[in-house]
Design a protein around this motif. Sequence first.
Motif, mmCIF file in Angstrom:
data_model
loop_
_atom_site.group_PDB
_atom_site.id
_atom_site.type_symbol
_atom_site.label_atom_id
_atom_site.label_comp_id
_atom_site.label_asym_id
_atom_site.label_seq_id
_atom_site.Cartn_x
_atom_site.Cartn_y
_atom_site.Cartn_z
ATOM 1 N N ASP A 167 6.367 13.020 -2.879
ATOM 2 C CA ASP A 167 5.132 13.817 -5.020
ATOM 3 C C ASP A 167 4.558 15.042 -3.466
ATOM 4 O OD1 ASP A 167 3.178 13.957 -6.812
ATOM 5 O OD2 ASP A 167 1.881 13.222 -5.765
ATOM 6 N N ARG A 168 5.180 16.358 -4.427
ATOM 7 C CA ARG A 168 4.403 17.164 -3.332
ATOM 8 C C ARG A 168 4.771 17.275 -1.649
ATOM 9 N NH1 ARG A 168 -1.095 18.630 -6.716
ATOM 10 N NH2 ARG A 168 -0.950 15.810 -5.980
ATOM 11 N N THR A 169 3.767 17.456 -1.076
ATOM 12 C CA THR A 169 3.736 16.945 0.533
ATOM 13 C C THR A 169 3.771 16.509 1.025
ATOM 14 O OG1 THR A 169 1.639 17.739 0.852
ATOM 15 C CG2 THR A 169 3.338 20.054 0.208
ATOM 16 N N ASP A 170 3.332 15.156 -0.248
ATOM 17 C CA ASP A 170 3.188 13.006 0.256
ATOM 18 C C ASP A 170 4.682 12.482 0.549
ATOM 19 O OD1 ASP A 170 1.219 14.553 2.047
ATOM 20 O OD2 ASP A 170 -0.417 13.819 0.013
ATOM 21 N N ILE A 171 4.315 11.569 0.787
ATOM 22 C CA ILE A 171 5.051 10.446 0.740
ATOM 23 C C ILE A 171 4.221 9.618 0.172
ATOM 24 C CG2 ILE A 171 6.746 8.172 1.044
ATOM 25 C CD1 ILE A 171 8.766 10.570 0.945
ATOM 26 N N VAL A 172 4.779 8.880 -1.015
ATOM 27 C CA VAL A 172 3.931 7.492 -1.236
ATOM 28 C C VAL A 172 4.476 6.228 -1.708
ATOM 29 C CG1 VAL A 172 2.526 6.881 -3.854
ATOM 30 C CG2 VAL A 172 2.945 9.656 -3.577
ATOM 31 N N TYR A 173 3.816 5.434 -1.015
ATOM 32 C CA TYR A 173 4.233 3.899 -0.890
ATOM 33 C C TYR A 173 4.308 3.007 -2.064
ATOM 34 C CZ TYR A 173 4.193 4.774 4.049
ATOM 35 O OH TYR A 173 4.707 5.060 5.514
ATOM 36 N N LEU A 174 5.462 2.634 -2.837
ATOM 37 C CA LEU A 174 5.430 2.424 -3.878
ATOM 38 C C LEU A 174 5.841 0.900 -3.849
ATOM 39 C CD1 LEU A 174 7.513 4.687 -6.220
ATOM 40 C CD2 LEU A 174 5.185 4.404 -5.757
ATOM 41 N N ALA A 175 6.413 0.246 -2.545
ATOM 42 C CA ALA A 175 6.115 -1.162 -2.844
ATOM 43 C C ALA A 175 6.842 -0.950 -0.732
ATOM 44 C CB ALA A 175 8.402 -1.367 -2.996
ATOM 45 N N THR A 176 6.176 -2.030 -0.497
ATOM 46 C CA THR A 176 6.021 -2.227 0.832
ATOM 47 C C THR A 176 6.384 -4.223 1.100
ATOM 48 O OG1 THR A 176 5.179 -0.348 1.786
ATOM 49 C CG2 THR A 176 4.591 -3.137 2.683
ATOM 50 N N HIS A 177 6.648 -4.753 2.170
ATOM 51 C CA HIS A 177 7.350 -6.145 2.257
ATOM 52 C C HIS A 177 6.715 -6.074 3.714
ATOM 53 C CE1 HIS A 177 8.690 -10.423 3.390
ATOM 54 N NE2 HIS A 177 8.282 -10.014 1.859
ATOM 55 N N GLN A 178 5.876 -7.056 4.177
ATOM 56 C CA GLN A 178 4.937 -7.085 5.170
ATOM 57 C C GLN A 178 6.038 -8.028 6.305
ATOM 58 O OE1 GLN A 178 2.510 -3.846 5.289
ATOM 59 N NE2 GLN A 178 2.547 -5.254 6.798
ATOM 60 N N SER A 179 5.957 -7.243 7.010
ATOM 61 C CA SER A 179 6.926 -8.871 8.669
ATOM 62 C C SER A 179 6.788 -9.506 8.667
ATOM 63 C CB SER A 179 7.524 -8.287 9.820
ATOM 64 O OG SER A 179 7.404 -9.078 10.587
ATOM 65 N N ALA A 180 6.690 -10.882 8.747
ATOM 66 C CA ALA A 180 5.986 -12.549 9.034
ATOM 67 C C ALA A 180 5.483 -12.605 10.470
ATOM 68 C CB ALA A 180 6.342 -13.428 8.603
ATOM 69 N N ALA A 181 6.538 -11.840 11.115
ATOM 70 C CA ALA A 181 6.515 -11.631 12.615
ATOM 71 C C ALA A 181 5.363 -11.528 13.361
ATOM 72 C CB ALA A 181 7.931 -11.626 13.471
ATOM 73 N N TYR A 182 4.647 -10.704 12.868
ATOM 74 C CA TYR A 182 3.421 -10.024 13.298
ATOM 75 C C TYR A 182 2.654 -9.645 13.088
ATOM 76 C CZ TYR A 182 6.544 -5.725 12.593
ATOM 77 O OH TYR A 182 6.738 -4.952 12.097
ATOM 78 N N GLU A 183 2.014 -9.201 13.309
ATOM 79 C CA GLU A 183 0.279 -9.486 12.201
ATOM 80 C C GLU A 183 0.588 -7.602 13.020
ATOM 81 O OE1 GLU A 183 -3.743 -10.556 12.504
ATOM 82 O OE2 GLU A 183 -2.818 -12.835 12.693
ATOM 83 N N ARG A 184 0.109 -6.343 11.619
ATOM 84 C CA ARG A 184 -0.055 -4.923 11.889
ATOM 85 C C ARG A 184 -0.912 -4.835 10.463
ATOM 86 N NH1 ARG A 184 4.162 -0.736 10.214
ATOM 87 N NH2 ARG A 184 2.442 0.055 9.668
ATOM 88 N N ALA A 185 -1.480 -3.283 10.564
ATOM 89 C CA ALA A 185 -2.356 -2.718 9.630
ATOM 90 C C ALA A 185 -1.177 -2.892 8.377
ATOM 91 C CB ALA A 185 -2.774 -1.437 9.887
ATOM 92 N N ARG A 186 -2.619 -2.797 7.395
ATOM 93 C CA ARG A 186 -1.395 -3.119 5.559
ATOM 94 C C ARG A 186 -0.413 -2.067 5.076
ATOM 95 N NH1 ARG A 186 0.413 -7.924 3.913
ATOM 96 N NH2 ARG A 186 -0.109 -9.714 4.677
ATOM 97 N N ASN A 187 0.540 -1.725 5.163
ATOM 98 C CA ASN A 187 0.627 0.234 4.327
ATOM 99 C C ASN A 187 0.061 -0.642 3.117
ATOM 100 O OD1 ASN A 187 0.837 1.937 6.045
ATOM 101 N ND2 ASN A 187 2.995 1.293 6.878
ATOM 102 N N ARG A 188 -0.594 -0.233 2.138
ATOM 103 C CA ARG A 188 -1.637 -0.575 0.634
ATOM 104 C C ARG A 188 -0.040 -0.029 -0.376
ATOM 105 N NH1 ARG A 188 -5.156 2.114 2.965
ATOM 106 N NH2 ARG A 188 -5.921 4.059 1.574
ATOM 107 N N VAL A 189 0.227 -0.440 -1.584
ATOM 108 C CA VAL A 189 1.269 0.630 -1.634
ATOM 109 C C VAL A 189 -0.009 1.504 -2.881
ATOM 110 C CG1 VAL A 189 1.863 0.585 -4.542
ATOM 111 C CG2 VAL A 189 2.670 -1.769 -2.633
ATOM 112 N N GLY A 190 0.746 2.559 -2.832
ATOM 113 C CA GLY A 190 -0.390 3.866 -3.374
ATOM 114 C C GLY A 190 -0.598 4.219 -2.373
ATOM 115 N N ARG A 191 -0.443 4.285 -0.826
ATOM 116 C CA ARG A 191 -1.011 5.424 0.517
ATOM 117 C C ARG A 191 0.146 6.555 0.187
ATOM 118 N NH1 ARG A 191 0.161 3.252 6.093
ATOM 119 N NH2 ARG A 191 -1.960 4.888 7.354
ATOM 120 N N ARG A 192 -0.674 7.315 0.842
ATOM 121 C CA ARG A 192 -0.089 8.680 1.101
ATOM 122 C C ARG A 192 0.036 9.236 2.291
ATOM 123 N NH1 ARG A 192 -0.384 11.350 -4.475
ATOM 124 N NH2 ARG A 192 0.481 12.928 -3.790
#
Length: 270
Positions: free
Chosen positions: A122-147
């Motif tokens: 979207d213009r100069t950004d990537i917008v996250y439309l779907a994310t499936h987090q790994s169950a093997a480790y914890e990390r900061a979540r990339n929420r849907v809608g993030r740019r």
Amino acid sequence: MAQQTAAAGAAAGNGVRGVKSAARTVEVLEVLAARGNEPVTVRELCDAMEAPRSSVYALLRTLTELGWVRSDSTHSLYSIGIRALLAGTTYLDTDPLLQVVQPHVDQVSRQLEETVHYGRLDRTDIVYLATHQSAAYERARNRVGRRLPAYSTSLGKAVLAHFDDQELEAHLPPVLTPLTPTTITSREALREDLAVTRERGYAIDDEENTPGLRCFGVALPIRSGITDALSCSVPLDRLTPEHEREIIAALRSTADVTLQIVRGLGGLLG
């Protein structure tokens, strides 16, 4: 202000007279959305938009009354309102391509035990439309809608690699601001990176967006004009040459299957 000018210019280029108040309203919402959980003052909005206080304050009052913006009890701090959430979820609920891609994002993430994303330019950004987090480790979540800037992500670079110089420049900000010490900040270096991406068929974000993560991205040519991509994010301490090959093969296979399904559905996707 630059976005408002660009919007007005695009409208003029199409032979349609732009509506300045509409462009400014959208700009208010975009500035607030970009701040996330950080409320802004009227002065900060005026500075960001290069607009007079009277105009910005009038817009804020109207948008607050309509639920698109919310304010604190003193009406001195403003943030995005619930109506914006409803509009965003409607976009996700009604996007036919997302309904096709989401199950495959989930499947390949479980297969690899890694986090997998689906994004759109979207213009100069990537917008996250779907994310499936790994169950093997914890990390900061990339929420849907993030740019995130397209130039700093494997999702974005997988798409940008398909553009000629003129198209590429249209999707880059004036300055490539570093997100980490390894973010590519030179246009010449970025073009070289995109040339390598085209040759090998996938993009790499090597800690350019998040320290400690390497991401691999492949374009999804499922729309007229390539705007979509899949990526897999992997902590460096989990990455081996064998696992890297497995990830790239799985992303390519998922992209191929998704493309076949979309072609099979034809005009049903609009």
